[in-house]
Design a protein around this motif. Structure first.
Motif, PDB file in Angstrom:
ATOM      1  N   PRO B 309      -5.635   3.966   4.793  1.00  0.00           N
ATOM      2  CA  PRO B 309      -4.237   4.373   4.984  1.00  0.00           C
ATOM      3  C   PRO B 309      -4.080   5.880   4.816  1.00  0.00           C
ATOM      4  O   PRO B 309      -4.834   6.520   4.097  1.00  0.00           O
ATOM      5  CB  PRO B 309      -3.487   3.629   3.889  1.00  0.00           C
ATOM      6  N   GLU B 310      -3.070   6.393   5.497  1.00  0.00           N
ATOM      7  CA  GLU B 310      -2.674   7.785   5.319  1.00  0.00           C
ATOM      8  C   GLU B 310      -2.224   7.964   3.880  1.00  0.00           C
ATOM      9  O   GLU B 310      -1.844   7.007   3.221  1.00  0.00           O
ATOM     10  CB  GLU B 310      -1.473   8.098   6.217  1.00  0.00           C
ATOM     11  N   ALA B 311      -2.221   9.203   3.429  1.00  0.00           N
ATOM     12  CA  ALA B 311      -1.684   9.490   2.099  1.00  0.00           C
ATOM     13  C   ALA B 311      -0.320   8.825   2.001  1.00  0.00           C
ATOM     14  O   ALA B 311       0.487   8.910   2.921  1.00  0.00           O
ATOM     15  CB  ALA B 311      -1.559  10.989   1.914  1.00  0.00           C
ATOM     16  N   GLN B 312      -0.074   8.135   0.908  1.00  0.00           N
ATOM     17  CA  GLN B 312       1.126   7.304   0.838  1.00  0.00           C
ATOM     18  C   GLN B 312       1.925   7.578  -0.426  1.00  0.00           C
ATOM     19  O   GLN B 312       1.462   8.285  -1.311  1.00  0.00           O
ATOM     20  CB  GLN B 312       0.696   5.851   0.851  1.00  0.00           C
ATOM     21  N   LYS B 314       3.059   7.456  -3.784  1.00  0.00           N
ATOM     22  CA  LYS B 314       2.348   7.075  -4.985  1.00  0.00           C
ATOM     23  C   LYS B 314       3.191   7.479  -6.185  1.00  0.00           C
ATOM     24  O   LYS B 314       4.260   8.077  -6.003  1.00  0.00           O
ATOM     25  CB  LYS B 314       0.974   7.733  -4.988  1.00  0.00           C
TER      26      LYS B 314
END
Lengths: 423, 440
Positions: B309-312, B314
């Motif tokens: 996944p793309e940076a999400q 968090k």
């Protein structure tokens, strides 16, 4: 098996040579010289603290985040409450006393050795009172044991709750206890009056305002229970029962009565509040198990974990964790990186002691892809740590206590870990 | 350093000897350890010599000397009789007594041995009913457990919850869950009221236990509970318990060689952490609801994650909240009050402060500095506070600081079951906070 260590010593020499080479390779990519190396630093020039400055040392300030923490909303008052060992930030197996979790029911009390009395009464030939000094004259033993609260991981019955291994698994400590076997004290009072010991009990009770009391079957009392007064070589801390506590190896922490003041030999369990209202396990149909004393085999990965993200990116990664069993030694730990599809057997940091924490490692080359990290312990009886599903199938979700489920951390591509549940 | 390999060679030879010896029998390993130490000493000595002066021709003979002595030591150790690997043994227990401790006196046993067994053994003589118990309960217990034993805030609920044990959230009370009435007497008599344990008389305890039964609709208010009938009283959930059956129900089935590969086809995340937890430097923790959902997470198969996944989103959201809070412009005083508000969480279970503050299990704390100690109307203080009130003692910052640091030492016999604020900063902050209610 000391021989086992010898070849690995050579392997170590070889290994460290390789590691040194690795460092060189890494440093070769640096563009500018590291001022930490090229400049003379203050600490390399000015002198440091003198030997008269710290009669009793605390961890250096840079480690001040490695502390016990509580979760305020769990209880009505911090006086009858719990805090959690920072297991995410510890290594090896021994828990320093200063950050070992606390659970008390009426606060931690200050009881001087001089004011300490221990009574043995009930079905004994001669009821006795011991002072602290008396206890020091009995032959003593040293053992490393884990002490786990029965409610450790208890919140997870309802699914993934608090995001941190300190909070999901931190109601545990592991110390080297020094004490007198309970059997020696019972022998001193004489068990003739108890007759057939098979169906007899000892009731143990603390000196604090909660007067926490538990019933222990005689067989266990004569086996490995210790009346302990030192931990990790030092006097017990106030919050762990100074000056004297009970150590009940492998059994739930509530039975390790602190400030122990009385031991009564009895023909029946007392069925105190702590063994009826509390520390009983409600099953799905509303009936409850009682006398569930043993802490079954369990393990958890402490790093990476939510409080210990991977910060170094791809490449060599140490997966580190703890395993323990109230039934004896940990014999094997498996680790999965894909949520339980594939398992690899981990390396034990050192052969496990009985009823003590065992450190395990899996040394991997992380490719930067997300992981679902799990650990699964096996003990000397052949018991395998169950999944959450297995536990819920037999017990439902209302047990509160004795949750020894396989824990899952989702680690994303940035190395951030989160407490999750998986299919 | 160029010469060191040559010089090290003989040393490694010694290692070889040691290792060879260690492979003999189990019991030799102890000696092997000592030999190891000797070897290490030899190596250390050699290393020192090497660094001192490489060209020195005497050196080689010196090294040889050290190594010879190490070899001699190893040979000597080898020649010693075998030592068992484990010299540890359980602490000995004597046949007879050791003569330690002294005989317990009957009155001492009577003072401490007050636990009550399920059949009623151990009960002191006495009697009480719910009618008398109601008043006692209101006075000594209701602040935490509620007038009808229904529980206040987070404090334990003592009544109700019948037929909920098989529900999703069972309500385990004295009435719905406790198997023996003896336990209620035993616990209340020894451990309650919280902060004043061991102060109830047997008659008061019988009356309070009767009131708890009454609150659970298990008796009427005229029922006389006494040492004679308590042991025989049948609690509703008496048969609700089974002795630990994990060995039969779980151990056998779960003690099988576990699966190692292809154990599942696919794994997905079904739930994420309900709470993110901040761990501020000052200690404790702050839980924040986790806004993230399981949507958008990869699934896993034996080939690994289905995608990266793309940076999400968090936990950063949480960090921002904390950062924002710090950035708020505030003068020092306001900040101290704010810190004090946080410390006051430790008091909140028992105290209220501010507009409309009422007495809880502790008195309201409005306009505290300058107030006479133990003077809040309608609050029942302990003797020591009543005495302070009679003497006209006034709260000022010094006395309050001392009291809050160690309540039980400053006011010997106080009912405030609070161990104290250990940090000086906390004491200063809370006084600033309480002072912000001087006008209330």
């Amino acid at each position: 098996m000391d021989e086992m260590h010898k070849p690995s010593r050579r392997a170590f020499l070889r290994g460290s040579a390789a590691a040194a080479a690795g460092t060189v390779a890494g440093a070769a990519s640096a563009q500018t010289a590291d001022p930490l190396i090229t400049d003379v630093q203050d600490w390399a020039s000015i002198t440091g603290a003198g030997v008269d400055e710290t009669p009793y040392g605390m961890p250096i300030e840079y480690e001040s985040h490695v502390v016990r923490r509580n979760v305020e909303w769990l209880t009505a008052s911090p006086i009858s409450s719990i805090n959690f060992t920072p297991i995410h930030a510890l290594e090896g197996t021994i828990t320093p006393q200063g950050c070992a979790f606390e659970r008390h029911h009426s606060g931690a009390i200050e009881l001087r050795k001089e004011d300490y009395r221990l009574m043995i009464n009930g079905l004994v030939d001669k009821p006795l009172v011991f002072t602290y000094a008396d206890l020091e004259r009995f032959p003593r033993e040293n053992h490393v044991y884990f002490c786990e609260c029965a409610a450790n991981t208890g919140m997870e019955w309802a699914g993934a709750q608090l995001n941190g291994v300190q909070f999901t698994h931190g109601m545990i400590h592991n110390m080297e206890y020094t004490g007198v076997p309970l059997r020696a004290l019972l022998n001193e009072a004489g068990l003739g009056a108890a007759g057939d010991l098979k169906d007899k009990w000892v009731y143990v009770e603390g000196a604090d305002a909660s007067s926490n009391g538990r019933s222990i079957p005689m067989e266990k009392a004569l086996d490995d229970v210790l009346v302990a007064f030192k931990a990790n070589g030092e006097a017990l801390r106030m919050e762990h029962g100074y000056p004297v506590r009970l150590v009940v190896p492998g059994w739930e922490g509530n039975m390790w009565v602190k400030w122990i003041r009385r031991i009564e030999v009895s023909d029946t369990p007392t069925e105190s509040r702590e063994e009826t209202s509390k520390y009983t396990d409600v099953l799905e149909d509303g009936t409850a198990r009682k006398w569930t004393w043993v802490m079954d085999a369990k393990s958890v990965i402490t790093s990476p974990s939510p409080q210990m993200p991977i910060t170094h990116g791809k490449g060599p990664l140490v997966i580190s964790g703890l395993a323990w069993s109230g039934h004896g030694q940990i014999t094997r730990v498996d680790v999965s990186r894909d949520g339980g599809i594939t398992w690899e057997t981990a390396r034990l940091g050192k052969q496990g002691d009985t009823k003590a924490l065992t450190r395990f490692y899996l040394d991997v080359d992380w490719d930067g892809a997300p992981m679902l990290l799990q650990a699964r312990a096996m003990d000397e009886t052949g018991y395998v740590q169950p999944t959450k599903d297995q536990l819920r199938e037999t017990r439902g979700e209302n047990s509160v206590y004795h949750n020894n489920c396989i824990q899952t951390w989702y680690v994303n591509a940035e190395g951030i870990a989160e407490n999750v549940e998986v299919s | 350093m160029s010469k060191s390999p040559n010089i090290l060679l003989p040393a490694l030879g010694v290692t070889g000897i040691v290792l060879g010896g260690a492979y003999g029998t189990m019991t030799r390993s102890y000696k092997a350890d000592e030999a190891d130490i000797a070897r290490a000493q030899a190596q250390a000595a050699e290393a020192r010599l090497v660094s001192q002066e490489e060209a020195n021709t005497d050196l080689k003979s010196q090294i040889a000397l050290v190594q010879d002595s190490a070899k001699a030591k190893i040979a000597e150790l080898e020649a010693r009789p075998a030592v068992a690997t484990s010299m540890s043994a359980p602490a000995p227990v004597r046949d007879g007594a050791m003569g330690l401790g002294r005989e317990a006196l009957l009155e001492e046993i009577a003072a401490w041995d007050v636990d009550v067994l399920p059949d009623g053994r151990g009960l002191p003589e006495g009697t009480g009913n719910a009618f008398d118990g109601e008043e006692l309960f209101a006075d000594k217990c209701a602040a935490c457990h509620g007038d009808f034993a229904e529980g206040v805030d987070n404090w334990p609920v003592l009544a109700g919850g019948f037929d909920t044990l098989a529900d999703e959230d069972p309500v385990k009370t004295v009435g719905s869950y406790w198997p023996h009435l003896s336990t209620v007497y035993d616990y209340v008599y020894r451990s309650m009221p919280f902060g004043e344990a061991g102060t109830l008389t047997p008659d008061e305890t019988y009356a309070i236990v009767a009131y708890i039964l009454f609150s659970n609709d298990l008796i009427d208010d005229e029922f006389e509970l006494s040492h004679e009938n308590l042991g025989a009283f049948k609690m509703p959930n008496k048969d609700g318990f089974v002795v630990d059956d994990r060995p039969e129900a779980e151990y056998a089935a779960w003690s099988v060689e576990p699966c190692m590969s292809n154990c599942k086809e696919e794994v997905t995340v079904t739930m994420r952490s309900v709470f993110l937890v901040n761990t501020p430097p000052e200690g404790g923790s702050e839980s924040v609801m986790n806004p993230a959902s399981v949507e958008g997470l990869p699934s896993f198969s034996s080939a690994g994650a289905s995608f990266i996944p793309e940076a999400q989103a968090k936990p950063e959201a949480v960090v921002e909240v904390a950062a924002a809070a710090v950035e708020e412009p505030a003068d020092e005083g306001a900040e101290l009050i704010k810190a004090g508000e946080k410390v006051f969480k430790k008091c909140k279970a028992c105290h209220e402060v501010g507009n409309g503050a009422k007495n809880k299990s502790g008195p309201q704390l409005n306009a505290l500095i300058g107030r006479t100690m133990g003077s809040v109307e309608g609050f029942k203080y302990s003797n020591v506070f009543q005495a302070a009130a009679d003497e006209g003692r006034i709260w000022d910052e010094a006395s309050l600081t001392e009291f809050l640091a160690k309540p039980k030492s400053y006011m010997k016999g106080t009912r405030m079951s609070f161990s104290g604020l250990k940090k000086e900063g906390d004491q200063v902050a809370i006084i600033a906070y309480l002072n912000s209610f001087l006008g209330e």
